[in-house]
Design a protein around this motif. Structure first.
Motif, mmCIF file in Angstrom:
data_model
loop_
_atom_site.group_PDB
_atom_site.id
_atom_site.type_symbol
_atom_site.label_atom_id
_atom_site.label_comp_id
_atom_site.label_asym_id
_atom_site.label_seq_id
_atom_site.Cartn_x
_atom_site.Cartn_y
_atom_site.Cartn_z
ATOM 1 N N VAL B 51 0.832 -1.205 0.000
ATOM 2 C CA VAL B 51 0.000 0.000 0.000
ATOM 3 C C VAL B 51 0.865 1.251 0.000
ATOM 4 O O VAL B 51 0.616 2.202 -0.742
ATOM 5 C CB VAL B 51 -0.947 -0.024 1.222
ATOM 6 C CG1 VAL B 51 -1.731 1.250 1.320
ATOM 7 C CG2 VAL B 51 -1.883 -1.205 1.102
ATOM 8 N N GLU B 52 1.878 1.226 0.860
ATOM 9 C CA GLU B 52 2.828 2.334 0.872
ATOM 10 C C GLU B 52 4.226 1.773 0.651
ATOM 11 O O GLU B 52 4.384 0.569 0.434
ATOM 12 C CB GLU B 52 2.756 3.078 2.219
ATOM 13 C CG GLU B 52 1.411 3.747 2.527
ATOM 14 C CD GLU B 52 1.170 5.018 1.723
ATOM 15 O OE1 GLU B 52 2.120 5.495 1.071
ATOM 16 O OE2 GLU B 52 0.033 5.530 1.741
ATOM 17 N N SER B 53 5.244 2.633 0.751
ATOM 18 C CA SER B 53 6.602 2.193 0.456
ATOM 19 C C SER B 53 7.067 1.169 1.484
ATOM 20 O O SER B 53 6.525 1.069 2.582
ATOM 21 C CB SER B 53 7.555 3.378 0.475
ATOM 22 O OG SER B 53 7.742 3.800 1.809
ATOM 23 N N ARG B 54 8.091 0.432 1.092
ATOM 24 C CA ARG B 54 8.592 -0.642 1.951
ATOM 25 C C ARG B 54 9.044 -0.086 3.308
ATOM 26 O O ARG B 54 8.723 -0.643 4.354
ATOM 27 C CB ARG B 54 9.749 -1.322 1.235
ATOM 28 C CG ARG B 54 10.472 -2.317 2.120
ATOM 29 C CD ARG B 54 11.566 -2.996 1.334
ATOM 30 N NE ARG B 54 11.004 -4.063 0.517
ATOM 31 C CZ ARG B 54 11.603 -5.231 0.305
ATOM 32 N NH1 ARG B 54 12.782 -5.460 0.853
ATOM 33 N NH2 ARG B 54 11.057 -6.154 -0.447
ATOM 34 N N ASP B 55 9.811 1.020 3.290
ATOM 35 C CA ASP B 55 10.327 1.571 4.544
ATOM 36 C C ASP B 55 9.183 2.036 5.445
ATOM 37 O O ASP B 55 9.185 1.803 6.658
ATOM 38 C CB ASP B 55 11.271 2.740 4.243
ATOM 39 C CG ASP B 55 11.947 3.230 5.511
ATOM 40 O OD1 ASP B 55 12.598 2.410 6.176
ATOM 41 O OD2 ASP B 55 11.789 4.421 5.833
ATOM 42 N N PHE B 56 8.184 2.685 4.813
ATOM 43 C CA PHE B 56 7.031 3.138 5.593
ATOM 44 C C PHE B 56 6.310 1.946 6.218
ATOM 45 O O PHE B 56 5.973 1.949 7.403
ATOM 46 C CB PHE B 56 6.073 3.928 4.688
ATOM 47 C CG PHE B 56 4.845 4.442 5.407
ATOM 48 C CD1 PHE B 56 4.847 5.701 5.975
ATOM 49 C CD2 PHE B 56 3.693 3.653 5.525
ATOM 50 C CE1 PHE B 56 3.731 6.180 6.646
ATOM 51 C CE2 PHE B 56 2.582 4.113 6.194
ATOM 52 C CZ PHE B 56 2.598 5.385 6.752
ATOM 53 N N MET B 57 6.083 0.923 5.420
ATOM 54 C CA MET B 57 5.362 -0.249 5.936
ATOM 55 C C MET B 57 6.145 -0.923 7.048
ATOM 56 O O MET B 57 5.580 -1.363 8.039
ATOM 57 C CB MET B 57 5.101 -1.264 4.817
ATOM 58 C CG MET B 57 4.139 -0.802 3.752
ATOM 59 S SD MET B 57 2.637 -0.060 4.376
ATOM 60 C CE MET B 57 1.822 -1.474 5.092
ATOM 61 N N ARG B 58 7.471 -0.961 6.893
ATOM 62 C CA ARG B 58 8.276 -1.654 7.881
ATOM 63 C C ARG B 58 8.174 -0.948 9.236
ATOM 64 O O ARG B 58 8.011 -1.593 10.259
ATOM 65 C CB ARG B 58 9.730 -1.684 7.406
ATOM 66 C CG ARG B 58 10.603 -2.523 8.276
ATOM 67 C CD ARG B 58 11.947 -2.756 7.633
ATOM 68 N NE ARG B 58 11.888 -3.763 6.579
ATOM 69 C CZ ARG B 58 12.879 -4.007 5.744
ATOM 70 N NH1 ARG B 58 13.982 -3.296 5.815
ATOM 71 N NH2 ARG B 58 12.764 -4.942 4.836
ATOM 72 N N ARG B 59 8.260 0.376 9.215
ATOM 73 C CA ARG B 59 8.269 1.096 10.491
ATOM 74 C C ARG B 59 6.864 1.413 10.999
ATOM 75 O O ARG B 59 6.630 1.447 12.202
ATOM 76 C CB ARG B 59 9.008 2.428 10.332
ATOM 77 C CG ARG B 59 10.497 2.312 10.399
ATOM 78 C CD ARG B 59 11.103 3.626 9.929
ATOM 79 N NE ARG B 59 12.552 3.514 9.879
ATOM 80 C CZ ARG B 59 13.350 3.872 10.881
ATOM 81 N NH1 ARG B 59 12.850 4.381 11.968
ATOM 82 N NH2 ARG B 59 14.648 3.720 10.775
ATOM 83 N N LEU B 64 -0.665 2.619 10.324
ATOM 84 C CA LEU B 64 -1.598 2.549 9.194
ATOM 85 C C LEU B 64 -2.811 1.695 9.556
ATOM 86 O O LEU B 64 -3.959 2.083 9.313
ATOM 87 C CB LEU B 64 -0.880 1.952 7.978
ATOM 88 C CG LEU B 64 -1.705 1.948 6.692
ATOM 89 C CD1 LEU B 64 -1.565 3.286 6.001
ATOM 90 C CD2 LEU B 64 -1.281 0.821 5.781
ATOM 91 N N LEU B 65 -2.561 0.548 10.201
ATOM 92 C CA LEU B 65 -3.663 -0.346 10.579
ATOM 93 C C LEU B 65 -4.578 0.340 11.584
ATOM 94 O O LEU B 65 -5.807 0.198 11.525
ATOM 95 C CB LEU B 65 -3.096 -1.643 11.165
ATOM 96 C CG LEU B 65 -2.395 -2.546 10.147
ATOM 97 C CD1 LEU B 65 -1.730 -3.697 10.847
ATOM 98 C CD2 LEU B 65 -3.392 -3.049 9.111
ATOM 99 N N MET B 66 -3.967 1.090 12.488
ATOM 100 C CA MET B 66 -4.756 1.828 13.487
ATOM 101 C C MET B 66 -5.650 2.862 12.814
ATOM 102 O O MET B 66 -6.827 2.996 13.134
ATOM 103 C CB MET B 66 -3.763 2.505 14.446
ATOM 104 C CG MET B 66 -4.403 3.270 15.558
ATOM 105 S SD MET B 66 -5.200 2.120 16.680
ATOM 106 C CE MET B 66 -6.317 3.255 17.457
#
Lengths: 330, 131
Positions: B51-59, B64-66
């Protein structure tokens, strides 16, 4: 002066780590070399301090007593507050170390209406100190999750109890927040009470400020900046297995946190923080009050030439008999 | 040194506790978790992009889920517009888990490694393999 200087020191340390990692790119120095050196200084320094303390003889019993001494069997004695046995000393020491019992007795002395001294209830220092130390312990135990894979079960249990509360989708570690609040209280208390401020030195302010910054950076990393925990654990495990690596993707905030931890560890043996070991060696706390039951001989007594009565009589027996003084041996 | 027996016992206890991370890691050859992206849904994707960039998703995937949870459960919003303009249905089970159907090789690997216990699965059904 001590306060300003220690604040400056902490800011300088934070800047040093920031510049060292962000500008100079010294990740290996701040992530591996300094932590190892600091841990070595911590271990060797504490052992050195303890061994040095243990070389001081404590020939006589000097415990502070807060109860009736053990004497005749029909006089009720206080076994913990005036311990006569090792078991009593252990119980007293345990209460002291785990619950700060002597600090619980703390009162505030105030002059009221002229020359009248009044002692008032004062438990806040005890409470804040206890919360501070216990939450510090919990925080340290929780950090072990970075040093072992799989994570030991006691770390998991403690973390899950500590993280009982949730905000949103995240477990909130109560100990971290209490640590920050308690250290803030202890600092403000030091500054706000004039008498306490008067006796406060750099060595009092500095550790408080370092621990404050540590708690703050820890909370920032966990709840706001979202540190890359997997990379941090790789670094920590690398240190623990003597196979150090510096993984990608760790933010400078983590290096600041780690550098301050290293500074605290290296500073530990040379500061007041070493009361961690010193509490066990306090002669006023770790000695049984058994002077009446046992004879304690000063270990550095030199041999004294004595002239006993037997020798005296041997020397003067004839003269004594002559003037009619009774003698023990004929 | 006086009372050397007690002092040595105390020092040994101290050193044993302080060096716990070192001796407990003896013989530990754990490696950083590798996330498995080999699921049927991901293999069918032309561009392997979350959904978003790898680095964003990782951190920040938990944030995002919240955000998704609050938007869906409280405001009834179901469409998420990502930073690259694409839109997604805000759903853990129908969006996230459609691609990442391998919870054990994806979610759990990092969470177990870092000792994180997400609360997702107290309400949501766990993805059970590729069924």
């Amino acid at each position: 002066m001590g306060m300003g200087l220690s604040a400056l020191l902490v800011i300088a340390l934070v800047l040093l780590a920031f510049l060292g990692v962000q500008v100079a790119g010294l990740q290996f120095l701040f992530g591996v070399v300094i932590p190892y050196a600091a841990f070595f200084i911590f271990l060797a320094g504490v052992v050195y301090r303890i061994v040095k303390w243990a070389q001081s003889p404590v020939p006589f019993r000097i415990p502070t007593t807060c109860g009736q001494q053990k004497s005749l069997p029909w006089i009720k004695s206080n076994k913990i507050d005036n311990p006569a046995s090792t078991a009593g000393v252990i119980a007293r020491m345990a209460l002291e170390v785990l619950f700060f019992r002597s600090l619980f007795r703390n009162v505030r002395a105030e002059l009221k209406d002229g020359p009248k001294i009044v002692y008032t209830w004062e438990k806040w220092l005890w409470l804040a100190g206890l919360l501070f130390h216990w939450s510090m312990l919990l925080v340290i135990i929780r950090h072990l999750r970075f040093f072992a894979d799989p994570i030991p079960s006691f770390v998991k249990v403690i973390s899950s109890v500590d993280g009982f509360f949730e905000i949103g989708l995240q477990h909130i570690y109560v100990s971290g927040i209490i640590l920050l609040l308690a250290v803030t209280y202890l600092f403000i208390r030091r500054v706000a009470i004039p008498q306490v401020r008067y006796i406060s030195l750099l060595s009092d302010y500095f550790p408080l400020l370092v621990i404050f910054t540590l708690a703050l950076t820890g909370i920032l990393m966990r709840y706001f900046m979202r540190e890359n925990v997997v990379a941090v654990k790789q670094l920590a495990l690398g240190l623990a297995t003597f196979n150090p690596t510096v993984p990608e993707g760790i933010s400078v905030l983590f290096y600041i946190h780690l550098f301050l931890v290293s500074v605290l560890f290296a500073y530990f043996p040379f500061s007041k923080l070493v009361h961690m070991g010193g509490i066990f060696l306090s002669p006023t706390r770790n000695l049984p009050n058994d002077s009446r039951a046992r004879r304690h001989i000063n270990p550095w007594n030199y041999p004294v030439e004595v002239h006993s009565y037997e020798e005296y009589e041997d020397e003067f027996r004839q003269v004594m008999k002559a003037v009619g003084i009774p003698v023990e041996k004929e | 040194m006086y009372k050397s027996r007690n002092i040595l016992a105390g020092l040994i206890i101290f050193i044993a506790m302080a060096t716990f991370p070192f001796w407990s890691a003896l013989g530990n050859d754990s490696v950083a978790p590798v996330l498995e992206l080999d699921t049927p849904a991901i293999n069918q994707l032309e561009e392997k992009q979350c959904v978003e960039s790898r680095d964003f998703m990782r951190r920040r995937h938990m944030e995002l889920l919240m955000e998704w949870k609050n938007a869906v459960a409280r405001e009834g919003m179901r469409i998420y517009r990502a930073s690259d303009g694409k839109t997604y249905d805000m759903s853990l089970q129908n969006t996230c888990l459609k691609c990442h159907s391998n919870k054990e090789e994806f979610c759990d690997r990092c969470h177990d490694y870092a000792g994180v216990k997400p609360v997702c699965w107290s309400c949501h059904l766990e993805a059970k393999g590729d069924e």
